[in-house]
Design a protein around this motif. Structure first.
Motif, short mmCIF file in Angstrom:
data_model
loop_
_atom_site.label_atom_id
_atom_site.label_comp_id
_atom_site.label_asym_id
_atom_site.label_seq_id
_atom_site.Cartn_x
_atom_site.Cartn_y
_atom_site.Cartn_z
N GLY A 46 7.98 3.78 6.94
CA GLY A 46 6.03 4.52 6.46
C GLY A 46 5.29 4.67 7.78
O GLY A 46 4.27 5.36 7.94
N ASP A 89 12.28 0.63 5.37
CA ASP A 89 11.30 1.30 4.81
C ASP A 89 10.15 1.50 5.52
O ASP A 89 9.22 2.61 5.27
N ASP A 119 3.20 7.97 9.04
CA ASP A 119 1.51 7.83 8.89
C ASP A 119 1.09 8.45 10.53
O ASP A 119 0.53 8.66 10.67
N SER A 145 6.43 3.19 0.71
CA SER A 145 5.34 3.34 1.84
C SER A 145 4.98 4.36 1.94
O SER A 145 4.03 4.59 2.81
N LEU A 146 5.87 5.87 1.55
CA LEU A 146 5.87 6.73 2.39
C LEU A 146 4.59 7.24 1.18
O LEU A 146 3.84 8.39 1.98
N SER A 188 10.62 5.67 -0.27
CA SER A 188 10.20 4.50 0.09
C SER A 188 8.73 4.62 -0.27
O SER A 188 8.19 5.54 0.14
#
Length: 124
Positions: free
Chosen positions: A72, A68, A76, A24-25, A22
């Motif tokens: 993320g 996804d 975070d 977003s990672l 993903s």
């Protein structure tokens, strides 16, 4: 090419590009990659936007967007836990306030499975 989720039915004709891991990672625009057929012998720097496969149709790829996004948020949070731990270790020991973090374990588990399938996918 057939959608990787065609057994679920209701696929759209148009394939979409699915990030292997993903988007977003990542905290940068590029990553060093090794182990795939096209970079088995040596690591290659790849733009995150290009680290995709045509695995799913647009409908099924969109349906996995919440998975996804949750991953993320989880990563975070884990980075924040590590940052706070590092800050506290660098300070004089005191009785720290307890900070609680909550993540969606079911969604994170779904993301791990989705990512395993993505990594194992070779386009055949």
């Amino acid at each position: 090419m057939v959608c990787g989720a065609d057994c679920l039915g209701n696929c759209e004709r148009k394939q979409s590009r699915e990030h292997v891991v993903s988007e977003s990672l990542w905290q940068s625009n590029t990553v060093m990659v090794q182990g795939f057929s096209w970079c088995a012998d040596a690591p290659k720097e790849v733009g995150i936007a290009n680290l995709t496969y045509k695995i799913l149709c647009r409908k099924h790829n969109s349906a996995l967007s919440p998975v996804d996004a949750s991953a993320g948020q989880s990563f975070d949070m884990l980075r924040e836990v590590a940052r706070l731990k590092s800050v506290r270790e660098s300070m004089k020991p005191i009785r720290w306030n307890v900070k609680r973090y909550i993540l969606d374990g079911i969604m994170l588990e779904r993301w791990f499975l989705k990512t395993l399938i993505n990594i194992a996918f070779d386009g055949k």
